[in-house]
Design a protein around this motif. Structure first.
Motif, mmCIF file in Angstrom:
data_model
loop_
_atom_site.group_PDB
_atom_site.id
_atom_site.type_symbol
_atom_site.label_atom_id
_atom_site.label_comp_id
_atom_site.label_asym_id
_atom_site.label_seq_id
_atom_site.Cartn_x
_atom_site.Cartn_y
_atom_site.Cartn_z
ATOM 1 N N ALA A 288 0.862 -1.189 0.000
ATOM 2 C CA ALA A 288 0.000 0.000 0.000
ATOM 3 C C ALA A 288 0.894 1.233 0.000
ATOM 4 O O ALA A 288 2.089 1.146 0.228
ATOM 5 C CB ALA A 288 -0.892 0.001 1.229
ATOM 6 N N ALA A 289 0.251 2.399 -0.255
ATOM 7 C CA ALA A 289 1.042 3.623 -0.358
ATOM 8 C C ALA A 289 1.724 3.949 0.959
ATOM 9 O O ALA A 289 2.874 4.365 0.984
ATOM 10 C CB ALA A 289 0.162 4.788 -0.804
ATOM 11 N N ILE A 290 0.975 3.775 2.060
ATOM 12 C CA ILE A 290 1.553 4.063 3.376
ATOM 13 C C ILE A 290 1.236 2.907 4.306
ATOM 14 O O ILE A 290 0.087 2.459 4.358
ATOM 15 C CB ILE A 290 0.975 5.349 3.978
ATOM 16 C CG1 ILE A 290 1.317 6.551 3.094
ATOM 17 C CG2 ILE A 290 1.490 5.573 5.396
ATOM 18 C CD1 ILE A 290 0.751 7.853 3.606
ATOM 19 N N GLN A 291 2.227 2.375 4.974
ATOM 20 C CA GLN A 291 1.962 1.390 6.006
ATOM 21 C C GLN A 291 2.511 1.913 7.323
ATOM 22 O O GLN A 291 3.656 2.344 7.384
ATOM 23 C CB GLN A 291 2.641 0.066 5.698
ATOM 24 C CG GLN A 291 1.953 -0.702 4.609
ATOM 25 C CD GLN A 291 2.962 -1.303 3.673
ATOM 26 O OE1 GLN A 291 2.762 -1.321 2.506
ATOM 27 N NE2 GLN A 291 4.071 -1.739 4.224
ATOM 28 N N VAL A 292 1.666 1.841 8.341
ATOM 29 C CA VAL A 292 2.120 2.255 9.660
ATOM 30 C C VAL A 292 1.967 1.069 10.592
ATOM 31 O O VAL A 292 0.895 0.463 10.665
ATOM 32 C CB VAL A 292 1.289 3.443 10.193
ATOM 33 C CG1 VAL A 292 1.945 4.029 11.436
ATOM 34 C CG2 VAL A 292 1.119 4.492 9.124
ATOM 35 N N VAL A 293 3.038 0.704 11.259
ATOM 36 C CA VAL A 293 3.003 -0.384 12.226
ATOM 37 C C VAL A 293 3.290 0.227 13.595
ATOM 38 O O VAL A 293 4.318 0.886 13.775
ATOM 39 C CB VAL A 293 4.058 -1.457 11.894
ATOM 40 C CG1 VAL A 293 3.952 -2.627 12.869
ATOM 41 C CG2 VAL A 293 3.893 -1.922 10.470
ATOM 42 N N GLU B 247 3.627 12.528 2.425
ATOM 43 C CA GLU B 247 4.279 11.460 3.172
ATOM 44 C C GLU B 247 5.234 12.040 4.219
ATOM 45 O O GLU B 247 5.327 11.538 5.344
ATOM 46 C CB GLU B 247 5.023 10.525 2.217
ATOM 47 C CG GLU B 247 4.053 9.759 1.323
ATOM 48 C CD GLU B 247 4.738 8.767 0.393
ATOM 49 O OE1 GLU B 247 4.027 8.054 -0.322
ATOM 50 O OE2 GLU B 247 5.978 8.716 0.397
ATOM 51 N N GLN B 248 5.900 13.113 3.824
ATOM 52 C CA GLN B 248 6.800 13.763 4.771
ATOM 53 C C GLN B 248 6.033 14.266 6.004
ATOM 54 O O GLN B 248 6.476 14.076 7.139
ATOM 55 C CB GLN B 248 7.469 14.972 4.082
ATOM 56 C CG GLN B 248 8.954 15.059 4.362
ATOM 57 C CD GLN B 248 9.755 14.428 3.238
ATOM 58 O OE1 GLN B 248 10.044 15.082 2.269
ATOM 59 N NE2 GLN B 248 10.065 13.165 3.360
ATOM 60 N N SER B 249 4.884 14.865 5.751
ATOM 61 C CA SER B 249 4.126 15.415 6.877
ATOM 62 C C SER B 249 3.606 14.289 7.771
ATOM 63 O O SER B 249 3.597 14.408 8.994
ATOM 64 C CB SER B 249 2.974 16.291 6.381
ATOM 65 O OG SER B 249 2.033 15.475 5.711
ATOM 66 N N VAL B 250 3.203 13.174 7.166
ATOM 67 C CA VAL B 250 2.761 12.032 7.973
ATOM 68 C C VAL B 250 3.917 11.546 8.845
ATOM 69 O O VAL B 250 3.760 11.299 10.048
ATOM 70 C CB VAL B 250 2.267 10.885 7.074
ATOM 71 C CG1 VAL B 250 2.007 9.617 7.898
ATOM 72 C CG2 VAL B 250 1.017 11.295 6.328
ATOM 73 N N MET B 251 5.050 11.465 8.223
ATOM 74 C CA MET B 251 6.218 10.970 8.949
ATOM 75 C C MET B 251 6.510 11.877 10.141
ATOM 76 O O MET B 251 6.831 11.407 11.233
ATOM 77 C CB MET B 251 7.421 10.954 8.006
ATOM 78 C CG MET B 251 8.395 9.848 8.343
ATOM 79 S SD MET B 251 9.817 9.774 7.271
ATOM 80 C CE MET B 251 9.205 10.128 5.659
ATOM 81 N N MET C 105 6.664 4.240 3.328
ATOM 82 C CA MET C 105 5.926 5.087 2.388
ATOM 83 C C MET C 105 6.401 4.824 0.991
ATOM 84 O O MET C 105 7.596 4.941 0.697
ATOM 85 C CB MET C 105 6.194 6.545 2.714
ATOM 86 C CG MET C 105 6.243 6.802 4.190
ATOM 87 S SD MET C 105 4.802 7.677 4.655
ATOM 88 C CE MET C 105 5.447 8.645 5.946
ATOM 89 N N ARG C 106 5.469 4.545 0.120
ATOM 90 C CA ARG C 106 5.839 4.059 -1.205
ATOM 91 C C ARG C 106 6.611 5.088 -2.013
ATOM 92 O O ARG C 106 7.694 4.806 -2.517
ATOM 93 C CB ARG C 106 4.587 3.649 -1.974
ATOM 94 C CG ARG C 106 4.917 3.030 -3.318
ATOM 95 C CD ARG C 106 3.703 2.855 -4.173
ATOM 96 N NE ARG C 106 2.987 1.626 -3.848
ATOM 97 C CZ ARG C 106 1.674 1.518 -3.924
ATOM 98 N NH1 ARG C 106 0.936 2.561 -4.263
ATOM 99 N NH2 ARG C 106 1.089 0.386 -3.642
ATOM 100 N N GLN C 107 6.060 6.314 -2.094
ATOM 101 C CA GLN C 107 6.704 7.286 -2.973
ATOM 102 C C GLN C 107 8.078 7.673 -2.438
ATOM 103 O O GLN C 107 9.033 7.799 -3.202
ATOM 104 C CB GLN C 107 5.829 8.532 -3.134
ATOM 105 C CG GLN C 107 6.368 9.517 -4.151
ATOM 106 C CD GLN C 107 6.527 8.871 -5.525
ATOM 107 O OE1 GLN C 107 5.604 8.232 -6.026
ATOM 108 N NE2 GLN C 107 7.701 8.999 -6.121
ATOM 109 N N THR C 108 8.160 7.839 -1.128
ATOM 110 C CA THR C 108 9.444 8.219 -0.539
ATOM 111 C C THR C 108 10.497 7.159 -0.840
ATOM 112 O O THR C 108 11.608 7.463 -1.284
ATOM 113 C CB THR C 108 9.291 8.374 0.983
ATOM 114 O OG1 THR C 108 8.194 9.237 1.240
ATOM 115 C CG2 THR C 108 10.549 8.948 1.600
ATOM 116 N N ILE C 109 10.103 5.889 -0.620
ATOM 117 C CA ILE C 109 11.046 4.800 -0.857
ATOM 118 C C ILE C 109 11.353 4.653 -2.334
ATOM 119 O O ILE C 109 12.492 4.412 -2.737
ATOM 120 C CB ILE C 109 10.481 3.497 -0.272
ATOM 121 C CG1 ILE C 109 10.552 3.587 1.252
ATOM 122 C CG2 ILE C 109 11.257 2.297 -0.774
ATOM 123 C CD1 ILE C 109 9.971 2.403 1.946
#
Ligand SMILES: Nc1ncnc2c1ncn2[C@@H]1O[C@H](COP(=O)(O)OP(=O)(O)OP(=O)(O)O)[C@@H](O)[C@H]1O
Ligand SMILES: [Mg+2]
Lengths: 255, 648
Positions: free
Chosen positions: B319-324, B482-486, B499-503
């Motif tokens: 997925a675009a963003i995974q948070v564990v 993604e940066q802001s989520v991080m 994060m998909r795009q960042t990676i």
């Protein structure tokens, strides 16, 4: 028995150019088996050219050369090389030993080219090495021995194939007189054992070791001297006289 | 007058000057290209541009080193060729100063013209290269300047450094030039040393053996990289020793074997020829071997990463963003993401929300998984358990499982059919695919997922939440979100973000940059290798001409001559390329394991790439060989000394 016959041999360089060089014009002579013949002449007379023809390294433009009944003109380059290693031995002024091989391997080289078994090569080397005094030098490289020693190695290389004819181009040209005499004495020795030798030289001393001397000028044989029973000093002075007459342009007379 | 002498030098040694000059032009162009790209402002302002820039810097270091090394090598060669002419000038009354001036002028004009043409060539290709780089790293559009003043200046500095070095070395050399050089050159080569170098030869073999063993036995762990570096160093030392001493050792042994020496004309010619010059040439051959090895390993590594990057992405980011996070932060994470998305106009959607056990690092021995600390050197796997219900909910596949049964998904390694984890022992059924079989920690130990009926109660659990948003968003927007989520998420212990795009941007920058720089370095190395081969053929042809003339006089036939030349040259040239192929083959398992650090598990694909790279190099190498062998045969056959003053 006649070993070598030349009939009206000519060699012209650059035949199709504006200035063809007639290195040999008309040369005829024969050599019997067991003879030791010297060829003399001024620089540029055509001596090396003649020797190259005999060595099958070059082809005559006219006339016929026969060695042991083989017409040398009939040989292809491949056959010529094989003929060379089977019937001819060479000694050069500049030794031409390979710096990448030990002296032993240099002597073995022509036999290696003929794919001779190692045992045969060793059996042939032993008496030669003894006769030429090479035992100590065999494991060294040519760069590690003197000029006279190199020439002895080169003679061993020429003789190990037991050639019908030994060709030598100025074999003493790069050596001092003492060493030269050693080498020439060796020539006399192997000649006495039956080896036919044809030697080109500038030196009257060297030529005086031969049984017969041929004088070349302008691509022709001009004169011939036989040693017979003369002393070597007498032979030398005869040779010097002949050379003198030759350089003056006159035709020398045998008697 | 000087100009005339200069022209005559170039004319007399044209076979050295022109190839060296052309190679210098290529190297200068590469220098300019890298300097220009690295200093271009438009390559500085996109995601992970600092990574790309760091790669370009590494490339610069390599190319500059290769350039200077090449200049030294070619100069050494040229100086030897010129020593005869210089000796003659000395004899005719030139002073040291005049000679020094002539030499300096010569080197200056060489480098100045090559520099000028090289920068022009570089200018032509820089924009093209910039576009290619952009494609490779998937960056935003950039506008490269047509001509880079900084690139030109930096290139000029490198050339000036090289020029000063060459002049200093040659002034020193000229001190040694005496008219005697005229008489000493052309002498016979030194006799091969009588002593067989047992010690260094076996030391070299030992080094290589150790390095190969290290490379093959390397484990996928943090230590792998270090171990690989160590192995590389050993290979370099071992290769030099083996080529310089080991080959003499082997040749000496061959000499003792009549069948391939005294009873084989070709063998005798080749072996004695090799032996004579192995001392001098061993280092040259070793250099060729190492250059070829480096080119192949570099291309193989970066191509594998590049080709494998989409797989890496699928594995890391379904997925675009995974948070564990720990379970208690679940609501907070969801709220934060949704809030940020609303603020930035991103249509976010939670696509998965499930529990896994805390990832455990450890190793599998026999049929037992034993947990170890994350830093343990013997770790090989990351074990994660999820329940059967979760699996069914995620995949919509009902799976009946008995209490002692489990499904296993392990993309990175084979697993036994029975596995003991803690107290329980499971019979395993392999799964070929599992979309959510992510590696949340992105650890270097490949993940192993176990789907079990009942999660063991003693294991703490983590919550995975996966979000998608519209794919049509511009890349910069994606990165910003993604940066802001991080930045906003509370990342405590046992929390992982992917994060998909960042990676993707990071991976593209890394693989694209590596492949770009790797290609340029390879090009530089190939050019240098070709020249080293060419120069070797040239000198050896000169040295051998005399030998073959003599051998023909004593009865080597023309056909045998050609065959002997082929054998000898082939032996000389197969040695380094064979060594390089061996190096690649041995490096393969090591690189394969290092690539596992990037979750590259596809050994088959890597093998195909390795073979492709090897074939490519072989083709290029053989064409260089064919060309230079023709040259060699010409040099050997030609009676008159054309470059006769090239003496070794
Ligand atoms: N390959 C060649 N091409 C053209 N002319 C040649 C060639 N080889 C020799 N000549 C010419 O043939 C003539 C005879 O040369 P040759 O080498 O046989 O003389 P030489 O008697 O051996 O002299 P020297 O005693 O100086 O060695 C000379 O005029 C020489 O210039
Ligand atoms: Mg002559």
């Amino acid at each position: 028995m006649t070993l070598l016959t030349l009939e009206h041999v000519a060699r012209t360089f650059g035949a199709n150019t504006a200035h063809p060089v007639h290195a040999l014009r008309d040369v005829s002579f024969t050599v019997d088996a067991g003879e030791f013949v010297a060829i003399m002449g001024e620089s540029g007379a055509g001596k090396s050219t003649l020797l190259n023809l005999l060595a099958t390294l070059d082809q005559a433009t006219a006339g016929q050369l026969r060695l042991q009944n083989q017409d040398l003109a009939q040989l292809s380059a491949e056959q010529a090389a094989k003929f060379r290693r089977d019937h001819l031995g060479f000694v050069f002024q500049s030794f031409n030993l390979l710096d990448s091989l030990t002296n032993r391997d240099n002597i073995f080289l022509p036999l290696v080219l003929k794919r001779t078994p190692l045992a045969t090569m060793q059996a042939r080397l032993a008496p030669l090495a003894e006769q030429l005094g090479l035992q100590e030098l065999l494991d060294r490289y040519p760069q590690e021995i003197s000029g006279g020693q190199k020439q002895r190695v080169a003679i061993a290389r020429a003789l190990i194939t037991q050639p019908a004819l030994l060709l030598a181009d100025e074999p003493t040209g790069a050596l001092d007189s003492n060493t030269s005499q050693q080498i020439l004495a060796i020539f006399n020795q192997v000649n006495a054992q039956g080896q036919t030798i044809l030697m080109v030289t500038h030196s009257a001393v060297a030529a005086s070791y031969a049984q017969r001397v041929l004088f070349v000028k302008d691509g022709r044989i001009y004169h011939e001297l036989f040693r017979k029973e003369q002393s070597s000093a007498a032979m030398q002075s005869q040779i010097n006289n002949a050379m003198l007459t030759l350089s003056k342009g006159g035709v020398a007379n045998d008697d | 007058m000087m100009i005339k002498l200069l022209a005559s030098l170039w004319q007399a040694h044209r076979r050295i000057y022109w190839p060296a000059w052309l190679a210098t032009v290529v190297l200068v162009a590469l220098n300019y290209l890298l300097f220009a790209l690295a200093s271009d402002p438009s390559l500085r302002h996109f995601g992970f541009s600092s990574l790309t820039n760091a790669l370009l810097q590494i490339g610069i270091v390599f190319i500059v080193a290769i350039t200077l090394g090449f200049l030294g090598y070619a100069d050494n060669f040229l100086a030897k060729a010129q020593s005869r002419a210089f000796g003659l000038y000395r004899m005719l009354g030139m002073t040291h100063w005049q000679l020094g001036g002539l030499m300096s002028l010569d080197r200056f004009s060489f480098l100045a013209t090559a520099g000028l043409v090289g920068v022009c060539t570089g200018t032509i290709f820089t924009r093209l290269a910039g576009q290619v780089l952009l494609r490779l790293i998937d960056g935003t559009a950039i506008h490269l300047a047509f001509w880079s003043a900084r690139g030109t200046a930096a290139t000029a500095v490198v050339l000036a450094l090289g020029l000063v070095g060459l002049i200093v070395v040659n002034l020193w050399r000229l001190q040694q030039v005496s008219p005697q050089a005229l008489f000493t050159t052309g002498q016979l080569e030194k006799a091969p040393a009588a002593k067989t170098p047992w010690l260094s030869g076996s030391l070299g073999l030992l080094c290589l053996g150790l390095a190969y063993w290290q490379a093959i036995s390397v484990k996928p762990s943090m230590a792998a990289l270090v171990q690989f570096m160590g192995a590389t160093l050993l290979v370099v030392i071992g290769t030099y020793l083996v080529f310089m001493a080991g080959s003499i050792l082997i040749l000496r042994q061959l000499q003792k074997w009549p069948r391939c020496y005294y009873e084989s004309p070709r063998g005798m010619i080749a072996i004695s020829g090799l032996l004579t010059r192995m001392r001098a040439n061993g280092a040259g051959l070793a250099t060729i071997c190492l250059l070829c090895s480096a080119v192949m390993v570099l291309l193989f590594g970066s191509l594998s990463l590049y080709v494998g990057r989409s797989r890496i992405q699928r594995l890391w980011n379904p997925a675009a963003i995974q948070v564990v996070t720990p379970l208690k932060q679940r609501a907070q994470v969801h709220q934060t993401v949704v809030q940020l998305a609303d603020q930035q106009g991103v249509a976010v959607r939670r696509v998965a929300d499930y529990s896994i056990t805390v990832p455990q690092y450890g190793k599998i021995t026999g049929a037992k998984f034993s947990t170890q600390l994350g830093g343990a050197a013997s770790n090989t796997a990351t074990l994660i358990l999820i329940s059967r219900q979760t699996y069914q909910r995620l995949t919509h596949h009902p799976v009946p499982l008995a209490a002692n049964q489990a499904l296993v998904y392990s993309p990175g390694q084979a697993v036994p059919s029975r596995l003991k984890v803690g107290e329980a022992t499971y019979h395993l059924h392999r799964l070929a695919h599992f979309k959510w079989g992510i590696d949340p920690t992105h650890s270097i130990f490949p993940p192993i997922y176990l789907v079990v009926n009942q999660l063991p109660v003693q294991l703490p659990q983590l919550r995975v939440q996966a979000f998608d948003y519209q794919r049509t968003l511009p890349t910069t927007k994606k990165l910003a979100f993604e940066q802001s989520v991080m930045a906003a998420l509370p990342m405590a212990d046992n929390s992982y973000l992917s994060m998909r795009q960042t990676i993707k941007t990071f991976l593209n920058g890394l693989t694209g940059g590596t492949i770009f720089v790797g290609f340029l370095i390879s090009l530089a190395m190939l050019v240098t290798t070709a020249i080293v081969i060419y120069f070797k053929q040239l000198t050896e042809g000169m040295a051998d001409r005399h030998r073959f003339v003599t051998m023909q006089a004593v009865g080597l036939t023309p056909l045998e001559t050609a065959a002997a030349i082929r054998t000898q040259v082939l032996a000389v040239f197969l040695l380094p390329v064979g060594g390089a192929l061996l190096n690649l083959a041995v490096a393969f398992p090591g690189i394969h394991k290092i690539l596992k650090l990037f979750s590259m598990y596809d050994g088959w694909l890597e093998l195909k790439i390795a073979v492709g790279v090897a074939v490519l190099l072989l083709v290029i190498y053989l064409s260089v060989y064919a060309f230079t062998t023709r040259l060699y045969q010409r040099v050997v056959a030609s009676g008159q000394p054309t470059d006769g003053d090239v003496v070794r």
